[in-house]
Write a protein that holds these residues in place. Structure first.
Motif, PDB file in Angstrom:
ATOM      1  N   LYS A  33       0.801  -1.182   0.080  1.00  0.00           N
ATOM      2  CA  LYS A  33      -0.008   0.055  -0.001  1.00  0.00           C
ATOM      3  C   LYS A  33       0.864   1.229   0.146  1.00  0.00           C
ATOM      4  O   LYS A  33       0.565   2.112  -0.570  1.00  0.00           O
ATOM      5  N   LEU A  34       1.802   1.158   0.735  1.00  0.00           N
ATOM      6  CA  LEU A  34       2.916   2.352   0.847  1.00  0.00           C
ATOM      7  C   LEU A  34       3.518   2.791  -0.668  1.00  0.00           C
ATOM      8  O   LEU A  34       3.376   3.706  -1.151  1.00  0.00           O
ATOM      9  N   LEU A  35       3.866   1.648  -1.192  1.00  0.00           N
ATOM     10  CA  LEU A  35       4.486   1.620  -2.767  1.00  0.00           C
ATOM     11  C   LEU A  35       3.241   2.307  -3.540  1.00  0.00           C
ATOM     12  O   LEU A  35       3.389   3.133  -4.336  1.00  0.00           O
ATOM     13  N   GLY A  36       2.335   1.552  -3.394  1.00  0.00           N
ATOM     14  CA  GLY A  36       0.961   2.124  -4.560  1.00  0.00           C
ATOM     15  C   GLY A  36       0.680   3.347  -4.230  1.00  0.00           C
ATOM     16  O   GLY A  36       0.381   4.158  -5.244  1.00  0.00           O
ATOM     17  N   ASP A  37       0.783   3.764  -2.932  1.00  0.00           N
ATOM     18  CA  ASP A  37       0.419   5.337  -2.589  1.00  0.00           C
ATOM     19  C   ASP A  37       1.278   6.201  -3.143  1.00  0.00           C
ATOM     20  O   ASP A  37       1.053   7.345  -3.829  1.00  0.00           O
ATOM     21  N   LEU A  38       2.570   5.794  -2.913  1.00  0.00           N
ATOM     22  CA  LEU A  38       3.735   6.784  -3.517  1.00  0.00           C
ATOM     23  C   LEU A  38       3.740   6.904  -5.183  1.00  0.00           C
ATOM     24  O   LEU A  38       3.716   7.861  -5.859  1.00  0.00           O
ATOM     25  N   ALA A  39       3.534   5.708  -5.777  1.00  0.00           N
ATOM     26  CA  ALA A  39       3.649   5.382  -7.167  1.00  0.00           C
ATOM     27  C   ALA A  39       2.260   6.198  -7.523  1.00  0.00           C
ATOM     28  O   ALA A  39       2.352   6.840  -8.640  1.00  0.00           O
ATOM     29  N   GLY A  40       1.056   5.813  -7.092  1.00  0.00           N
ATOM     30  CA  GLY A  40      -0.113   6.288  -7.623  1.00  0.00           C
ATOM     31  C   GLY A  40      -0.260   7.740  -7.675  1.00  0.00           C
ATOM     32  O   GLY A  40      -0.700   8.520  -8.599  1.00  0.00           O
ATOM     33  N   LYS A  41       0.236   8.709  -6.918  1.00  0.00           N
ATOM     34  CA  LYS A  41       0.107   9.736  -6.458  1.00  0.00           C
ATOM     35  C   LYS A  41       1.106  10.705  -7.731  1.00  0.00           C
ATOM     36  O   LYS A  41       0.811  11.766  -8.016  1.00  0.00           O
ATOM     37  N   PHE A  42       2.078  10.114  -8.167  1.00  0.00           N
ATOM     38  CA  PHE A  42       2.936  10.371  -9.041  1.00  0.00           C
ATOM     39  C   PHE A  42       2.814   9.854 -10.386  1.00  0.00           C
ATOM     40  O   PHE A  42       3.493  10.129 -11.369  1.00  0.00           O
ATOM     41  N   LYS A  43       1.563   9.039 -10.583  1.00  0.00           N
ATOM     42  CA  LYS A  43       1.338   8.516 -11.870  1.00  0.00           C
ATOM     43  C   LYS A  43       2.518   7.893 -12.253  1.00  0.00           C
ATOM     44  O   LYS A  43       2.907   7.633 -13.401  1.00  0.00           O
ATOM     45  N   SER A  44       3.269   7.008 -11.534  1.00  0.00           N
ATOM     46  CA  SER A  44       4.405   6.273 -11.838  1.00  0.00           C
ATOM     47  C   SER A  44       4.240   4.901 -12.316  1.00  0.00           C
ATOM     48  O   SER A  44       3.233   4.312 -12.283  1.00  0.00           O
ATOM     49  N   LYS A  45       5.198   4.425 -13.307  1.00  0.00           N
ATOM     50  CA  LYS A  45       5.139   3.220 -13.749  1.00  0.00           C
ATOM     51  C   LYS A  45       6.214   2.627 -12.702  1.00  0.00           C
ATOM     52  O   LYS A  45       7.277   2.696 -12.536  1.00  0.00           O
ATOM     53  N   VAL A  46       5.567   1.273 -12.344  1.00  0.00           N
ATOM     54  CA  VAL A  46       6.300   0.529 -11.670  1.00  0.00           C
ATOM     55  C   VAL A  46       6.843  -0.928 -12.388  1.00  0.00           C
ATOM     56  O   VAL A  46       5.885  -1.722 -12.745  1.00  0.00           O
ATOM     57  N   HIS A  47       8.081  -1.114 -12.560  1.00  0.00           N
ATOM     58  CA  HIS A  47       8.516  -2.082 -13.294  1.00  0.00           C
ATOM     59  C   HIS A  47       9.144  -3.319 -12.523  1.00  0.00           C
ATOM     60  O   HIS A  47      10.123  -3.127 -11.831  1.00  0.00           O
ATOM     61  N   CYS A  48       8.112  -4.312 -12.244  1.00  0.00           N
ATOM     62  CA  CYS A  48       8.542  -5.583 -11.689  1.00  0.00           C
ATOM     63  C   CYS A  48       9.527  -6.403 -12.482  1.00  0.00           C
ATOM     64  O   CYS A  48       9.205  -6.924 -13.615  1.00  0.00           O
ATOM     65  N   LEU A  49      10.540  -6.588 -12.074  1.00  0.00           N
ATOM     66  CA  LEU A  49      11.645  -7.157 -12.786  1.00  0.00           C
ATOM     67  C   LEU A  49      12.169  -8.455 -12.274  1.00  0.00           C
ATOM     68  O   LEU A  49      12.455  -8.623 -10.954  1.00  0.00           O
ATOM     69  N   TYR A  50      12.121  -9.560 -12.967  1.00  0.00           N
ATOM     70  CA  TYR A  50      12.393 -10.932 -12.485  1.00  0.00           C
ATOM     71  C   TYR A  50      13.583 -11.329 -13.181  1.00  0.00           C
ATOM     72  O   TYR A  50      13.550 -11.406 -14.238  1.00  0.00           O
ATOM     73  N   ILE A  51      14.829 -11.623 -12.451  1.00  0.00           N
ATOM     74  CA  ILE A  51      15.840 -11.891 -13.121  1.00  0.00           C
ATOM     75  C   ILE A  51      15.913 -13.441 -13.033  1.00  0.00           C
ATOM     76  O   ILE A  51      16.072 -14.181 -12.001  1.00  0.00           O
ATOM     77  N   THR A  52      15.850 -14.221 -14.239  1.00  0.00           N
ATOM     78  CA  THR A  52      15.556 -15.736 -14.205  1.00  0.00           C
ATOM     79  C   THR A  52      16.294 -16.358 -15.617  1.00  0.00           C
ATOM     80  O   THR A  52      16.016 -15.308 -16.659  1.00  0.00           O
ATOM     81  N   ASP A  53      16.362 -17.329 -15.477  1.00  0.00           N
ATOM     82  CA  ASP A  53      16.587 -18.134 -16.837  1.00  0.00           C
ATOM     83  C   ASP A  53      15.477 -19.110 -17.043  1.00  0.00           C
ATOM     84  O   ASP A  53      15.452 -20.012 -18.247  1.00  0.00           O
ATOM     85  N   PHE A  54      14.568 -19.266 -16.183  1.00  0.00           N
ATOM     86  CA  PHE A  54      13.222 -19.883 -16.464  1.00  0.00           C
ATOM     87  C   PHE A  54      12.053 -19.220 -17.185  1.00  0.00           C
ATOM     88  O   PHE A  54      11.977 -18.129 -16.792  1.00  0.00           O
ATOM     89  N   ASP A  55      11.451 -19.827 -17.940  1.00  0.00           N
ATOM     90  CA  ASP A  55      10.319 -19.306 -18.764  1.00  0.00           C
ATOM     91  C   ASP A  55       9.011 -19.258 -17.882  1.00  0.00           C
ATOM     92  O   ASP A  55       7.848 -18.493 -18.222  1.00  0.00           O
ATOM     93  N   GLU A  56       8.823 -20.114 -17.086  1.00  0.00           N
ATOM     94  CA  GLU A  56       7.387 -20.234 -16.320  1.00  0.00           C
ATOM     95  C   GLU A  56       7.588 -20.042 -14.786  1.00  0.00           C
ATOM     96  O   GLU A  56       8.747 -20.307 -14.204  1.00  0.00           O
ATOM     97  N   LEU A  57       6.533 -19.682 -14.172  1.00  0.00           N
ATOM     98  CA  LEU A  57       6.360 -19.322 -12.713  1.00  0.00           C
ATOM     99  C   LEU A  57       5.817 -20.597 -12.213  1.00  0.00           C
ATOM    100  O   LEU A  57       4.993 -21.262 -12.656  1.00  0.00           O
ATOM    101  N   SER A  58       6.231 -20.847 -10.837  1.00  0.00           N
ATOM    102  CA  SER A  58       5.592 -21.976 -10.108  1.00  0.00           C
ATOM    103  C   SER A  58       4.284 -21.325  -9.581  1.00  0.00           C
ATOM    104  O   SER A  58       3.870 -20.326  -9.624  1.00  0.00           O
ATOM    105  N   PRO A  59       3.520 -22.309  -9.119  1.00  0.00           N
ATOM    106  CA  PRO A  59       1.840 -21.935  -8.717  1.00  0.00           C
ATOM    107  C   PRO A  59       2.099 -20.770  -7.517  1.00  0.00           C
ATOM    108  O   PRO A  59       1.471 -19.756  -7.368  1.00  0.00           O
TER     109      PRO A  59
END
Length: 281
Positions: A173-199
């Motif tokens: 929520k803290l991150l969402g509030d900060l990013a929301g008020k500035f209309k920010s783009k949040v880039h979720c970056l996964y550093i991996t060599d695998f193509d699929e996520l686990s459940p």
């Protein structure tokens, strides 16, 4: 109202952190608690003080600390003062880590903001030992602000994550509030060599999507190599104004700390670094 704790040692970088905090929450109600811990000034390294003189020294340092805190607040309030902001000072006879931890618990603090050394510092890393300890052990989000960072709205935020941690709603929520008020783009970056996520990873990713509804959210992957170098490359590529990572036992962040790759980040990162916690509060 946001409650923000700013530890200070009256240095240039801690003053800068306080000024940054005022800008970050310029348009919302916030109470800034400015704390100086002076326990080590009484019983610090190499000091041998008997009980009677220690009490006298403690009172002298407390008086000086309270005066310096008042002077610090007077210097940053501004003319005219922001009517949305309140300031309170705390002179704590304790170590910095314990003082911050206790006050976070007592006042249910939303965010700790700390200043870090500039790139021209003689230290190997801008993240000093106290900042690292607070990153690791304080049960509250911690934002480290480089001394030479000139304030700008974080229109792009880089969030490296492996989706393995069950995120805390309050932290997001803290991150969402900060990013929301500035209309920010949040880039979720996964550093991996695998193509699929686990459940489990899919569930945590979905929780991110459902919780971070205010900012523009992007999910990206990149092949594994030196993690710190990848992060620095992505910061530059996206012109990110803030780096966000999650701290927990056996997490990506802790792995970075113990493998010392945080030294590379600490030496070269030039933007605010928000460490969110996955600890019970």
């Amino acid at each position: 109202m946001k409650t923000v704790l700013i530890p200070t040692d009256f240095s240039k970088n801690s003053l800068h952190a306080l000024q940054y905090a005022q800008e970050l929450f310029k348009c919302e109600r916030a109470c800034f608690f400015v704390l100086h811990a002076y326990g080590e000034e009484v019983y610090g390294e190499y000091k041998t003080v008997d009980k009677e003189n220690a009490q006298k020294l403690k009172e002298e340092i407390k008086t000086k600390t309270e005066k310096k805190l008042d002077e610090l607040i007077d210097s940053v309030i501004g003319e005219p003062p922001n009517p949305l902001h309140n300031f309170e000072t705390i002179a704590s006879f304790d170590s910095l880590i314990d003082a911050v931890n206790d006050f976070v618990d007592e006042m249910n603090i939303d965010l700790v903001i700390m200043g870090t050394k500039g790139e021209t510092s003689d230290h190997k890393t801008t993240f000093g030992s106290y900042t690292i300890e607070i990153f690791k052990y304080v049960k509250c989000p911690v934002l480290a602000v480089p001394e030479d960072f000139e304030y700008r709205q974080p229109k792009a935020i880089l969030f490296p994550t492996d989706y393995l941690l069950p995120y805390k709603r309050r932290e997001l929520k803290l991150l969402g509030d900060l990013a929301g008020k500035f209309k920010s783009k949040v880039h979720c970056l996964y550093i991996t060599d695998f193509d699929e996520l686990s459940p489990r990873q899919e569930d945590n990713k979905l929780f991110l999507e459902e919780t971070l509804t205010r900012p523009y959210l992007y999910f990206e992957t990149t092949p594994i190599k030196n993690k710190a170098e990848v992060i620095l490359e992505q910061i530059k590529k996206k012109d990110a104004g803030m780096l966000v990572m999650m701290n927990s036992r056996h997490s990506f962040f802790e792995d970075m700390l113990y493998r010392s790759t945080v030294d590379l980040l600490g030496l070269k990162i030039k933007i605010p670094f928000l460490v969110m916690q996955n600890l019970k509060r």
